[in-house]
Write an enzyme that holds these catalytic residues in place. Structure first.
Site, PDB file in Angstrom:
ATOM      1  N   GLY A  89       4.819 -10.121   3.864  1.00  0.00           N
ATOM      2  CA  GLY A  89       5.559 -10.080   5.126  1.00  0.00           C
ATOM      3  C   GLY A  89       4.851 -10.849   6.230  1.00  0.00           C
TER       4      GLY A  89
ATOM      5  N   HIS B  81       9.489  -3.647   3.368  1.00  0.00           N
ATOM      6  CA  HIS B  81       8.990  -3.865   2.002  1.00  0.00           C
ATOM      7  C   HIS B  81      10.156  -4.122   1.047  1.00  0.00           C
ATOM      8  CE1 HIS B  81       5.672  -1.129   3.535  1.00  0.00           C
ATOM      9  NE2 HIS B  81       4.969  -2.143   3.079  1.00  0.00           N
TER      10      HIS B  81
ATOM     11  N   GLN C 258      -2.849 -12.334   7.811  1.00  0.00           N
ATOM     12  CA  GLN C 258      -3.069 -12.019   6.394  1.00  0.00           C
ATOM     13  C   GLN C 258      -2.331 -13.009   5.501  1.00  0.00           C
ATOM     14  OE1 GLN C 258      -2.959  -7.933   4.497  1.00  0.00           O
ATOM     15  NE2 GLN C 258      -0.872  -8.527   4.037  1.00  0.00           N
TER      16      GLN C 258
ATOM     17  N   MET D  34       0.843  -1.198   0.000  1.00  0.00           N
ATOM     18  CA  MET D  34       0.000   0.000   0.000  1.00  0.00           C
ATOM     19  C   MET D  34       0.881   1.253   0.000  1.00  0.00           C
ATOM     20  SD  MET D  34      -3.462  -0.898   2.048  1.00  0.00           S
ATOM     21  CE  MET D  34      -2.864  -0.623   3.688  1.00  0.00           C
TER      22      MET D  34
ATOM     23  N   GLN E 229     -10.407  -2.524   2.264  1.00  0.00           N
ATOM     24  CA  GLN E 229      -9.975  -3.195   3.499  1.00  0.00           C
ATOM     25  C   GLN E 229      -9.979  -2.254   4.711  1.00  0.00           C
ATOM     26  OE1 GLN E 229      -6.094  -4.095   1.519  1.00  0.00           O
ATOM     27  NE2 GLN E 229      -5.215  -3.826   3.550  1.00  0.00           N
TER      28      GLN E 229
HETATM   29  O1  PAF Z   1      -0.279  -5.816   3.563  1.00  0.00           O
HETATM   30  C1  PAF Z   1      -0.661  -4.877   2.833  1.00  0.00           C
HETATM   31  O2  PAF Z   1       0.019  -3.876   2.634  1.00  0.00           O
HETATM   32  C2  PAF Z   1      -2.036  -4.957   2.187  1.00  0.00           C
HETATM   33  O3  PAF Z   1      -2.948  -5.603   3.007  1.00  0.00           O
HETATM   34  C3  PAF Z   1      -1.995  -5.621   0.795  1.00  0.00           C
HETATM   35  C4  PAF Z   1      -1.563  -7.070   0.865  1.00  0.00           C
HETATM   36  C5  PAF Z   1      -1.052  -4.861  -0.124  1.00  0.00           C
HETATM   37  C6  PAF Z   1      -3.396  -5.587   0.158  1.00  0.00           C
HETATM   38  O4  PAF Z   1      -3.864  -4.287   0.026  1.00  0.00           O
END
Ligand code: PAF
Length: 277
Positions: free
Chosen positions: A147, A33, A153, A26, A60
């Site tokens: 991650g 990242h 997630q 995001m 989300q």
């Molecule tokens: O972990 C994130 O940054 C977000 O949840 C993702 C996987 C990019 C989905 O928008």
């Protein structure tokens, strides 16, 4: 490095046989990242193509959450991604990702998606699965890297890929921490200097849970209640501080790998973290 804002341009650029590794983000990137991008490169080698997406996914976020103030820093993100050898950035705007209201959504099974994060952020995993499934359809990667900081997630997305038979290998990136032990997160930017110091309590308390379990304590409800109280005493608002099996986030059992997970609000900022044992 190329930056694409539309789907057709990205698809055209990805024509060919080279394996594709994908790092969805995001934006507002940090070292964590960038380490995922490096891991993606290791997975597909020098001739592979690395794609990172930068998209703040409205689906989300609940209406009261930080969608509007989530930092949009595409230029800086692109410089950082270029610096670690990313080949293509996909940075769609909202109209590109959601040209009409997204009626078709991916609903993950409740036993995994309605606990912990899903319990405290209803709809969160529907939003994540929907956007990641859509991004997978757009990028069509061979490998995708997520991650471990977002532990649940990662698990939800792995199951989605398995159950939907998506031909994508999912890799897990280790959580990166500051020298003091704070898990790197885009949301750390919301913290004041004082809060950054105080934020260490989250990982310290999770460490305490793991140590107690390793030392033989088995009254998990008590351990968790004590951990919640530790956080409250220090002025946090914890959602959960819990010990789970790594395998499926069920109740911990002897002889099985364990993970301590926590989510708590410090001031205006909600942080999550986890530690495996
Ligand atoms: O972990 C994130 O940054 C977000 O949840 C993702 C996987 C990019 C989905 O928008």
């Amino acid at each position: 490095m190329q930056i694409h804002h539309d789907i057709s341009g990205l698809r055209a650029a990805l024509q060919g046989d080279a394996p594709v590794a994908f790092v969805p983000t995001m934006g507002n990137l940090h070292e964590g990242h960038l380490a995922l991008v490096t891991q993606a490169r290791e997975a597909v080698g020098p001739t592979g193509r690395i794609v990172a997406s930068v998209f703040v996914n409205r689906l989300q976020f609940a209406p009261h959450e930080d969608f509007d103030r989530y930092p949009r820093t595409l230029q800086r993100d692109a410089e950082l991604l270029a610096g670690v050898g990313c080949d293509l950035v996909f940075a769609p705007d909202e109209k590109t990702m959601y040209p009409e209201p997204q009626g078709y959504k991916v609903h993950p099974p409740t036993e995994l998606a309605d606990i912990l994060e899903g319990h405290f952020r209803p709809g969160f995993f529907v939003g994540v699965c929907t956007v990641v499934h859509k991004l997978f359809n757009i990028v069509q990667p061979d490998v995708a890297v997520f991650g471990k900081k977002d532990y649940q997630q990662l698990m939800v997305l792995r199951r989605m890929v398995d159950q939907m038979a998506l031909p994508i290998r999912i890799l897990a990136g280790e959580t990166r921490r500051s020298d003091t032990g704070l898990a790197l997160s885009s949301r750390n930017g919301y913290l004041t200097d004082d809060e950054k110091q105080r934020a260490l309590l989250l990982s310290q308390t999770l460490r305490g849970l793991l140590t107690a379990w390793r030392d033989g304590a088995r009254d998990v409800a008590r351990l968790e209640a004590d951990a919640m109280q530790t956080m409250r005493d220090a002025g946090w608002l914890p959602d959960y501080m819990t010990l789970r099996r790594q395998h499926d986030l069920g109740a911990p059992q002897d002889g099985q790998p364990i993970v301590a997970l926590g989510a708590a609000k410090l001031g205006q900022t909600r942080l999550i973290d986890n530690l495996e044992a």
